[in-house]
Design a protein around this motif. Sequence first.
Motif, PDB file in Angstrom:
ATOM      1  N   THR A  15       5.354  -2.798  -2.956  1.00  0.00           N
ATOM      2  CA  THR A  15       4.948  -3.834  -2.593  1.00  0.00           C
ATOM      3  C   THR A  15       6.193  -4.591  -2.920  1.00  0.00           C
ATOM      4  O   THR A  15       7.397  -5.039  -3.946  1.00  0.00           O
ATOM      5  N   SER A  32       3.346   2.354   0.436  1.00  0.00           N
ATOM      6  CA  SER A  32       3.918   0.804   0.187  1.00  0.00           C
ATOM      7  C   SER A  32       3.296   0.035   0.994  1.00  0.00           C
ATOM      8  O   SER A  32       3.008   0.171   1.962  1.00  0.00           O
ATOM      9  N   THR A  33       3.383  -1.524   1.300  1.00  0.00           N
ATOM     10  CA  THR A  33       3.670  -2.838   1.934  1.00  0.00           C
ATOM     11  C   THR A  33       4.561  -3.588   1.501  1.00  0.00           C
ATOM     12  O   THR A  33       5.061  -3.915   0.655  1.00  0.00           O
ATOM     13  N   THR A  35       5.623  -6.775   3.175  1.00  0.00           N
ATOM     14  CA  THR A  35       5.728  -8.388   3.517  1.00  0.00           C
ATOM     15  C   THR A  35       6.967  -9.257   4.068  1.00  0.00           C
ATOM     16  O   THR A  35       7.623  -9.755   3.565  1.00  0.00           O
ATOM     17  N   SER A  51       1.341   2.997   4.736  1.00  0.00           N
ATOM     18  CA  SER A  51       2.248   2.942   4.265  1.00  0.00           C
ATOM     19  C   SER A  51       1.632   1.007   5.410  1.00  0.00           C
ATOM     20  O   SER A  51       0.703   1.418   6.010  1.00  0.00           O
ATOM     21  N   ALA A  52       1.975   0.061   5.238  1.00  0.00           N
ATOM     22  CA  ALA A  52       1.885  -0.634   6.060  1.00  0.00           C
ATOM     23  C   ALA A  52       3.127  -2.413   6.334  1.00  0.00           C
ATOM     24  O   ALA A  52       4.348  -2.319   5.043  1.00  0.00           O
ATOM     25  N   ARG A  54       3.196  -6.273   6.581  1.00  0.00           N
ATOM     26  CA  ARG A  54       2.364  -7.738   7.282  1.00  0.00           C
ATOM     27  C   ARG A  54       3.089  -8.036   6.956  1.00  0.00           C
ATOM     28  O   ARG A  54       4.455  -9.247   6.395  1.00  0.00           O
TER      29      ARG A  54
END
Length: 87
Positions: A15, A32-33, A35, A51-52, A54
Amino acid sequence: MRKGENMVLTFEDATVQAAVNNGAIVQLTGGSTWTVTGTSHLTRLALDADSAVRAPACRSVTMTVDGTAATVTPGTTHTGAITLTVA
Protein backbone atom coordinates in the motif's frame (compact mmCIF):
# COMPACT_ATOMS: atom_id res chain seq x y z
CA MET A 1 16.89 12.48 -14.18
CA ARG A 2 19.12 12.03 -17.21
CA LYS A 3 17.62 12.01 -20.68
CA GLY A 4 16.75 8.49 -21.78
CA GLU A 5 16.66 7.14 -18.23
CA ASN A 6 13.52 5.94 -16.47
CA MET A 7 12.81 5.35 -12.83
CA VAL A 8 10.98 2.04 -12.40
CA LEU A 9 8.83 1.55 -9.31
CA THR A 10 7.43 -1.92 -8.72
CA PHE A 11 5.09 -2.55 -5.79
CA GLU A 12 4.02 -6.05 -4.86
CA ASP A 13 1.50 -6.71 -2.09
CA ALA A 14 1.95 -3.11 -0.91
CA THR A 15 0.00 0.00 0.00
CA VAL A 16 1.67 3.20 -1.21
CA GLN A 17 0.64 6.81 -0.64
CA ALA A 18 2.60 9.28 -2.70
CA ALA A 19 2.81 11.45 -5.79
CA VAL A 20 5.25 10.25 -8.47
CA ASN A 21 6.81 12.49 -11.10
CA ASN A 22 9.42 12.82 -13.82
CA GLY A 23 8.26 10.15 -16.24
CA ALA A 24 8.44 7.21 -13.84
CA ILE A 25 7.27 3.72 -14.70
CA VAL A 26 4.89 2.31 -12.08
CA GLN A 27 3.95 -1.35 -11.89
CA LEU A 28 1.47 -2.59 -9.27
CA THR A 29 1.22 -6.32 -8.59
CA GLY A 30 0.10 -8.72 -5.89
CA GLY A 31 -2.97 -6.75 -4.86
CA SER A 32 -1.07 -3.49 -4.31
CA THR A 33 -2.97 -0.21 -3.88
CA TRP A 34 -1.49 3.17 -4.77
CA THR A 35 -3.27 6.11 -3.13
CA VAL A 36 -2.30 9.05 -5.35
CA THR A 37 -1.88 12.15 -3.15
CA GLY A 38 -0.97 14.69 -5.84
CA THR A 39 -0.51 15.15 -9.57
CA SER A 40 1.77 12.42 -10.91
CA HIS A 41 3.51 12.19 -14.30
CA LEU A 42 4.41 8.73 -15.62
CA THR A 43 5.48 7.10 -18.86
CA ARG A 44 3.99 3.69 -18.02
CA LEU A 45 1.35 2.46 -15.56
CA ALA A 46 0.78 -1.30 -15.28
CA LEU A 47 -1.76 -2.86 -12.91
CA ASP A 48 -2.36 -6.55 -12.45
CA ALA A 49 -5.95 -7.73 -12.03
CA ASP A 50 -5.78 -7.49 -8.21
CA SER A 51 -4.19 -4.03 -7.88
CA ALA A 52 -5.75 -0.57 -7.73
CA VAL A 53 -5.09 3.16 -8.01
CA ARG A 54 -7.16 5.31 -5.67
CA ALA A 55 -7.46 8.87 -4.36
CA PRO A 56 -7.54 9.80 -0.67
CA ALA A 57 -10.94 9.70 1.06
CA CYS A 58 -13.55 12.13 -0.34
CA ARG A 59 -11.43 12.84 -3.44
CA SER A 60 -11.14 11.35 -6.92
CA VAL A 61 -8.31 10.53 -9.30
CA THR A 62 -8.45 11.04 -13.06
CA MET A 63 -5.98 9.98 -15.73
CA THR A 64 -5.01 11.25 -19.14
CA VAL A 65 -2.73 9.44 -21.59
CA ASP A 66 -1.17 11.66 -24.25
CA GLY A 67 -3.78 14.30 -23.35
CA THR A 68 -6.80 11.99 -23.75
CA ALA A 69 -8.97 10.98 -20.80
CA ALA A 70 -8.53 7.32 -19.85
CA THR A 71 -9.83 5.00 -17.15
CA VAL A 72 -7.58 3.40 -14.56
CA THR A 73 -8.61 -0.26 -14.79
CA PRO A 74 -7.06 -3.26 -13.02
CA GLY A 75 -5.43 -5.70 -15.44
CA THR A 76 -4.34 -3.01 -17.92
CA THR A 77 -1.13 -1.27 -18.95
CA HIS A 78 -0.96 2.32 -20.23
CA THR A 79 2.06 3.92 -21.90
CA GLY A 80 2.71 7.45 -23.08
CA ALA A 81 2.57 10.83 -21.37
CA ILE A 82 0.40 9.80 -18.40
CA THR A 83 -0.93 12.33 -15.89
CA LEU A 84 -2.84 11.29 -12.78
CA THR A 85 -4.66 14.19 -11.08
CA VAL A 86 -6.38 14.23 -7.69
CA ALA A 87 -9.41 16.49 -7.22
